[in-house]
Each structure stands twice: as structure tokens, then as C-alpha cells.
Design a protein around this motif. Structure first.
Motif, PDB file in Angstrom:
ATOM      1  N   UNK A 165       6.148   2.571   3.677  1.00 34.82           N
ATOM      2  CA  UNK A 165       7.499   2.028   3.544  1.00 34.82           C
ATOM      3  C   UNK A 165       7.608   1.073   2.366  1.00 34.82           C
ATOM      4  N   UNK A 166       6.557   0.314   2.100  1.00 37.04           N
ATOM      5  CA  UNK A 166       6.586  -0.618   0.969  1.00 37.04           C
ATOM      6  C   UNK A 166       6.788   0.116  -0.353  1.00 37.04           C
ATOM      7  N   UNK A 167       6.072   1.219  -0.535  1.00 37.04           N
ATOM      8  CA  UNK A 167       6.186   1.978  -1.785  1.00 37.04           C
ATOM      9  C   UNK A 167       7.514   2.729  -1.867  1.00 37.04           C
ATOM     10  N   UNK A 168       8.068   3.071  -0.711  1.00 37.32           N
ATOM     11  CA  UNK A 168       9.366   3.740  -0.692  1.00 37.32           C
ATOM     12  C   UNK A 168      10.476   2.778  -1.087  1.00 37.32           C
ATOM     13  N   UNK A 169      10.406   1.549  -0.582  1.00 40.24           N
ATOM     14  CA  UNK A 169      11.430   0.549  -0.901  1.00 40.24           C
ATOM     15  C   UNK A 169      11.319   0.052  -2.330  1.00 40.24           C
ATOM     16  N   UNK A 170      10.096   0.001  -2.849  1.00 45.52           N
ATOM     17  CA  UNK A 170       9.887  -0.517  -4.205  1.00 45.52           C
ATOM     18  C   UNK A 170       8.850   0.355  -4.916  1.00 45.52           C
ATOM     19  N   UNK A 171       9.262   1.483  -5.477  1.00 44.46           N
ATOM     20  CA  UNK A 171       8.329   2.446  -6.091  1.00 44.46           C
ATOM     21  C   UNK A 171       7.386   1.864  -7.150  1.00 44.46           C
ATOM     22  N   UNK A 172       7.826   0.898  -7.998  1.00 46.33           N
ATOM     23  CA  UNK A 172       6.888   0.350  -9.012  1.00 46.33           C
ATOM     24  C   UNK A 172       5.673  -0.347  -8.403  1.00 46.33           C
ATOM     25  N   UNK A 173       5.758  -0.669  -7.089  1.00 40.50           N
ATOM     26  CA  UNK A 173       4.637  -1.345  -6.440  1.00 40.50           C
ATOM     27  C   UNK A 173       3.374  -0.499  -6.492  1.00 40.50           C
ATOM     28  N   UNK A 174       3.535   0.811  -6.647  1.00 41.09           N
ATOM     29  CA  UNK A 174       2.409   1.732  -6.743  1.00 41.09           C
ATOM     30  C   UNK A 174       1.478   1.358  -7.888  1.00 41.09           C
ATOM     31  N   UNK A 175       2.029   0.759  -8.952  1.00 41.62           N
ATOM     32  CA  UNK A 175       1.228   0.379 -10.117  1.00 41.62           C
ATOM     33  C   UNK A 175       0.713  -1.055 -10.034  1.00 41.62           C
ATOM     34  N   UNK A 176       1.219  -1.817  -9.053  1.00 44.31           N
ATOM     35  CA  UNK A 176       0.885  -3.246  -8.965  1.00 44.31           C
ATOM     36  C   UNK A 176       0.000  -3.589  -7.771  1.00 44.31           C
ATOM     37  N   UNK A 177      -0.140  -2.649  -6.815  1.00 43.75           N
ATOM     38  CA  UNK A 177      -0.901  -2.942  -5.606  1.00 43.75           C
ATOM     39  C   UNK A 177      -1.743  -1.736  -5.223  1.00 43.75           C
ATOM     40  N   UNK A 178      -3.066  -1.911  -5.215  1.00 48.10           N
ATOM     41  CA  UNK A 178      -3.915  -0.804  -4.799  1.00 48.10           C
ATOM     42  C   UNK A 178      -4.004  -0.747  -3.280  1.00 48.10           C
TER      43      UNK A 178
ATOM     44  N   UNK B 296     -10.818   2.533 -11.438  1.00 45.11           N
ATOM     45  CA  UNK B 296     -11.607   1.355 -11.817  1.00 45.11           C
ATOM     46  C   UNK B 296     -10.869   0.023 -11.621  1.00 45.11           C
ATOM     47  N   UNK B 297      -9.572   0.046 -11.452  1.00 46.94           N
ATOM     48  CA  UNK B 297      -8.775  -1.183 -11.472  1.00 46.94           C
ATOM     49  C   UNK B 297      -9.223  -2.191 -10.424  1.00 46.94           C
ATOM     50  N   UNK B 298      -8.876  -3.445 -10.678  1.00 44.60           N
ATOM     51  CA  UNK B 298      -9.187  -4.517  -9.741  1.00 44.60           C
ATOM     52  C   UNK B 298      -8.250  -4.398  -8.537  1.00 44.60           C
ATOM     53  N   UNK B 299      -7.088  -5.032  -8.604  1.00 50.14           N
ATOM     54  CA  UNK B 299      -6.124  -4.954  -7.515  1.00 50.14           C
ATOM     55  C   UNK B 299      -4.843  -4.224  -7.922  1.00 50.14           C
ATOM     56  N   UNK B 300      -4.636  -4.080  -9.229  1.00 47.98           N
ATOM     57  CA  UNK B 300      -3.430  -3.442  -9.742  1.00 47.98           C
ATOM     58  C   UNK B 300      -3.813  -2.150 -10.466  1.00 47.98           C
TER      59      UNK B 300
END
Length: 620
Positions: A230-243, A259-263
Motif C-alpha cells: 500500500x505504501x508504494x501504491x500511495x506514493x510510487x516514487x518511494x520504490x526508489x527511496x526505500x528498500x 548493492x544500495x544501502x537503504x535507497x
């Protein structure tokens, strides 16, 4: 350890062993002295705050450890199905080293950098600066540093130690060689030190930032999907900011990806996102609670035993249970938690071939089983667990420790009488326990002493030994019972007026220290109860309680069952596994017994092996 360890692999305080926490002593003592000796206007709250903050990090870590193991045992949203083994537990036992390193460096910085002392509790501009710097240079530098760590030279000397854990747990996130962990500290210090030298740092800034790092680190290695779609559905750009945990899990199973840390931003920019990332995420989210074929129902023993479970402290769970003085201090907390929760809980899950197994524990202690007014409550919990297992489609449920007993439930028979339509088979494991004890008796033995509390097992042992023609010595109080119950074996029953002639003792519960001292030198004690006798004699041999070695095919076995050695299971627990694998349809509870020879042969056929010879304590 890495495959070819590089320089500064070992932690500086490794030679100190359990005394490594003393490295914090100078800082802790100095901060207390500084706070007490100074005037109220000159006291440095931020300096005093370092040690409580380190304690918070330890508690935060333990919360994640216990929560993760509980969730993966249930199977809900689990990502990787492979098991954790003792080797991984041993490798990850020093997860707190990175907290000690941070503490030492914090104390040094507070004393050596003027702007790092006498900090305010909160400054919003400093918090904003710290997180902006993390999202910018820290994430970018980490991505390329992490890729460099996967180059053969650095990977073989450092980073392979971390990747030895294919199946991750929260603490896997901080298992690195010293040099690598120090490099991470320097990287994460960029936002904090920038805030320090700009004069915007506060206690809240570094406390919130490091707690955020811990939280994200532990979440990424917890092995169950944590972030709702639901989080990614409400705010799609979150996919690039939260692993997500599944995103990073692929890094541990595929190695050269994600390889990313958290984003995950940079993985998408440089095309290093694994192609199955989204599929694994949705697949993990959809996984329901795992249904077990076999449930072993046990209970807590002493108040500190809960910390020896897999859900407790990993290091303690990976070695036989023995009392630890500092855990006794937690007894009031333990009693309160078990009273508040008060429900049966999942301890761990295992698998052998295609058979799924779970261990459930009742939040009751040994002493409560001795109290008459607790009987109804205990029986209610056991019966509820049986009906719950039945509703979930479980094939077999075994009764462990004191969950079976003549006074409590007639060896489980009352549950069958109350629930005649049960599909789950209730097994008390008596037949296999007897078979294990019989196998432990030396082949040359012609006589034994049978002592302790006389239970269903004691009578079964008496009849089995009598068939073999072995003379059985018993004390006066038991002689009358057996003599009355015997029809064909009176010649094998002997009244043991003394203890000096029998060097093989079969002992149940209730063996006193005084009785042990009467045994001749070199006596072999073979317990037939679920609880071992207290070992006092250094000139005698002692078997453990009825148990066998688990076969290599049994997965995810990385905690010890009570006082048993590693990868050893109690006969009562094994009996349920064999019952299910053989497809037997009868219950094994009450006063009846399964065919002992049939059960023993079936158990060996499934790869369980007898234990080695007993241990001699100081015998010349």
C-alpha cells in the motif's frame, strides 16, 4: 572469517573474550565522574547520555532478533526457506562488537572535539542536515564502496565473511571484519561530523540517525517481507527511496546485484537491480503462515529458560541450557511477560525431507506443574494447543517434558477422551524413550538397579528387561508394586537392600544426592525421565536423557533442546517425527505403548542415530 583474511580482520578486543565490555569502562566512569564533580551549570548531559544510548541499541537489536525469529518460525511472508545452522550462529555471536566500537569512538570524540561536547537535546536544523547528507553523499558513496567490496581482492579478504550467511537474520547486517566495520563508521560519520563542525548537532540528531541506521539494517536482513505494498501504491516514487527485505535478500542469494544501502535509487540508475526483485517482493507478501506436519509441545523450565530458546539469546540457545547468574536478575521481567502473554507460542520450525516441524511452548514453569491449583490451567493450555494443531491440519503432536504425566493428564489420555474426533495423533514418545534406554544398557549387563519415580516408562523398562532375562534390582517401596504387577517375571525381580552390587543404574525423577553417593565407583547412570539427574559424582558415568542424533537432512536446527548437545533431539520429540513419516494412525498416549522394536527400527531407518558412550567425569 573471510576466505583469505586481510589486515585488521580481527577486532582489537577479541583476546578479552567476555570481558570485552570493559573497553567502555573508562568512558562510562569518566562520564559519571564528570557529571557528579561538575557544578549543575557545567554538567554535560550529552556525555552522560552515551552509555544509556548504547544500552538502547542493544535492546533495539534484541527486539529485532526475537521478532524476526518468531516471524520466520511462523513462516508468514518469509523470503528464503533455507535453514540457519550452528556455524552461522557461532559466526554471528559477536554482533555487539560494532556497538562497542561506536561507544569507544563516541567517548573519544566527546573528549577530543570541543564542539562534540555539551550538546543540546534537540535542534531541528541539525536533524534535517544529517538526513539530507545521508540521502546524498552517504548513499552514493556506500553504493560504490559496496560494489568495490565485491571485487575479488576485497571480497575474499573482508566482505565474504558477511556473505557467508545466505539466509540472513537481523544481526547478519553488522557481522563484518573490524576494518570493514570501521570503514562503515567513517562513512556514517559524515553527516554527524558535518553537523558537529557546523554547530547544529544535538543528542537527538545522532540518536535518531543511528537508530534509523540500525532499524533499516535489521529490517533489510530480517528474512520476512516487512513493507506493505500500500505504501508504494500511495506514493510510487518511494520504490526508489526505500528498500525492502526481499530487495536486500536477493543481494545475499545472487551476490552481484542490489548493492544500495537503504535507497535503491542508484541500483536503478546503474542497472544493477535484479530482474526478479518485484516478483520476489509480491511472492513473499502473499505467503501465509506455515502449517506444520508435526508439533512438539514443550514448556519453559526455569524463569531464565526463555532466554535459552531460539527466540531469546542466540548464543545461549546454541549451547545446552545451564543457569546463568545475570539472567536470574531478569526473572521478575520473565514472570511478568509470561503472565501478560499467557498463550502458547511458536519457538522454532524445522524440516526433514518434506516433513515440516514446529516446536510450541506453553508459558508455564516446572514449579507450576507441581502446584495442584495450576493443573486445570495447564491442561487447558495443552488441550487448546492440541485442538489448534488439529484445526491447522497437523498430523502428529508430541507431548514434551511435564506436559505428559499420570497425575496431570494420564499421559495425555484425557485429551483423547474429551476430543474423540481428533485427526491429529497425540504421541507421548514412551516407546522410543524405552528403546533408547534399552540400547544404552551394555550388552554384557546381567543386572541393573531401577530407581527413581516409577512411571509408565519404568514399568515398560521392567517388562522389557525381564524378557531379556536381566535381573532388576529395586528398592523396597517399588518392589511391592512390581511384584504385584508381575505374572511371569518374578525370577528377575530382586529386592535391592544395598547399592554396592549394581553398577548400572536406570534412574527416573526423584533421584536424591544421597542415593547417588551410595553408588559404587564407576557406576553408569542412565536416566529414563525427561529431566537429567544432578551430576555430582566425578568417578561415575552419566548418559543424557533419552535422545538421539538428528540426521543431516534435518534443517534449521541451530538451537539446543534444553540440556542436550547440538543436533541432538529428545526421544519424545523424535517419536512424533517417526510417527508422521511412517504414517501410523494410532495415538500413543495413555497407558498403552507402541511396539518398541518396530519404533526403534523405524527411527534408525529415518537416519536418527544413537548417541556415543556416556561421559566419564574424572574416572582414572
Amino acid at each position: 572469517m573471510a576466505s583469505t583474511p586481510g589486515i585488521l580482520t580481527d577486532w582489537p578486543w577479541k583476546p578479552l573474550g567476555s570481558f570485552k565490555y570493559l573497553v567502555l569502562a573508562p568512558g562510562v566512569i569518566h562520564s559519571l565522574y564528570h557529571y557528579i564533580a561538575k557544578d549543575e551549570t557545567e554538567r554535560d548531559i550529552s556525555y552522560l547520555f552515551i552509555f544509556p544510548f548504547l544500552l538502547w541499541r542493544m535492546i533495539h537489536s534484541q527486539i529485532w532478533i526475537s521478532f524476526s525469529r518468531y516471524r520466520t518460525a511462523k513462516g508468514t511472508a518469509r523470503i528464503v526457506d533455507k535453514g540457519v545452522e550452528f556455524e552461522q550462529v557461532d559466526r554471528e555471536r559477536n554482533w555487539d562488537d560494532q556497538i562497542l566500537l561506536n561507544g569507544v569512538l563516541f567517548y573519544i570524540a566527546s573528549n577530543c572535539i570541543e564542539k562534540a561536547s555539551n550538546l543540546p537535546l534537540w535542534r531541528t536544523d541539525g536533524v534535517v542536515m544529517v538526513f539530507l547528507l545521508h540521502a546524498g553523499p552517504v548513499e552514493f558513496l556506500y553504493y560504490w564502496f559496496h560494489r568495490a567490496l565485491h571485487h575479488h581482492y576485497l571480497y575474499s579478504r573482508y566482505h565474504s565473511h558477511h556473505h557467508s550467511s545466505i539466509v540472513t537474520e537481523p544481526i547478519t547486517s553488522v557481522i563484518h571484519p573490524f576494518a570493514e566495520e570501521f570503514a562503515y563508521f567513517v562513512l556514517f560519520a559524515i553527516p554527524i561530523m558535518t553537523a558537529v563542525f557546523s554547530g547544529t548537532i544535538s543528542v537527538g540528531a545522532y540518536a535518531v540517525y543511528i537508530t534509523y541506521i540500525d532499524f533499516m539494517n535489521y529490517m533489510g536482513h530480517c528474512n520476512f517481507e516487512f513493507i506493505p505494498n500500500r505504501l508504494f501504491t500511495l506514493f510510487p516514487p518511494l520504490k526508489f527511496l526505500l528498500y525492502t527485505p526481499s530487495f536486500h535478500s536477493l543481494h545475499h542469494t545472487q551476490f552481484r546485484t542490489n548493492y544500495s544501502l537503504f535507497m535503491p535509487f542508484y541500483d536503478y540508475i546503474y542497472a544493477t537491480v535484479h530482474k526478479t526483485t518485484d516478483d520476489l517482493y509480491f511472492k513473499s507478501l502473499k505467503r501465509d503462515e506455515e502449517l506444520a506436519d508435526v508439533v512438539h509441545l514443550t514448556h519453559l523450565t526455569t524463569p531464565d529458560s526463555i532466554y535459552h530458546l531460539r527466540l531469546g539469546f542466540a548464543e545461549l540457545a546454541s549451547r545446552p541450557h545451564n543457569s546463568t547468574w545475570y539472567l536470574n536478575l531478569l526473572s521478575p521481567i520473565t514472570m511478568m511477560l509470561t503472565w501478560i502473554y499467557g498463550r502458547t507460542f511458536i519457538v522454532e520450525s524445522n524440516q526433514i525431507e518434506k516433513l515440516k516441524m514446529q516446536t510450541w511452548a506453553i508459558p508455564k514453569f516446572n514449579v507450576q506443574y507441581l502446584l495442584q491449583w495450576q493443573t486445570e490451567s495447564i491442561n487447558s493450555l495443552i488441550e487448546e494447543a492440541i485442538t489448534n494443531a488439529d484445526q491447522k491440519g497437523c498430523k502428529v503432536l508430541t507431548l514434551g517434558l511435564l506436559n505428559q504425566g499420570e497425575e496431570l493428564n494420564k499421559y495425555g489420555e484425557i485429551y483423547i477422551q474429551r476430543n474423540p474426533k481428533l485427526k491429529v495423533r497425540v504421541v507421548d514418545g514412551s516407546s522410543l524413550a524405552v528403546a533408547v534406554v534399552l540400547n544404552n544398557i551394555p550388552k554384557f549387563a546381567t543386572q541393573v538397579l531401577l530407581t527413581g519415580k516409577f512411571t509408565k516408562l519404568a514399568f515398560a523398562l521392567y517388562h522389557s528387561l525381564s524378557k531379556r532375562g536381566i535381573q532388576i534390582g529395586v528398592l523396597n517401596e517399588h518392589y511391592k508394586k512390581l511384584n504385584k504387577a508381575s505374572n511371569n517375571y518374578e525370577d528377575t525381580l530382586v529386592l535391592a537392600e544395598g547399592h554396592s552390587h549394581n553398577q548400572i543404574w536406570l534412574v527416573g525423577e526423584g533421584l536424591t544426592d544421597e542415593e547417588q553417593l551410595k553408588a559404587p565407583k564407576g557406576t553408569t547412570f542412565i536416566p529414563f525421565s525427561q529431566f537429567p539427574p544432578k551430576i555430582l559424582r566425578k568417578d561415575c558415568f552419566y548418559h543424557c536423557t533419552p535422545a538421539m542424533k538428528a540426521p543431516p537432512s534435518l534443517e534449521n536446527m541451530h538451537s539446543c533442546e534444553n540440556w542436550l548437545p547440538r543436533r541432538v533431539m529428545s526421544a519424545w520429540r523424535i517419536a512424533g517425527v517417526v510417527h508422521a513419516m511412517e504414517g501410523w494412525t494410532e495415538h500413543e498416549c495413555g497407558y498403552g505403548m507402541s511396539d518398541i522394536d518396530r519404533v526403534w527400527k523405524a527411527t534408525l531407518g529415518h537416519g536418527f542415530q544413537p548417541l556415543d558412550t556416556p561421559i566419564a567425569y574424572g574416572l582414572p
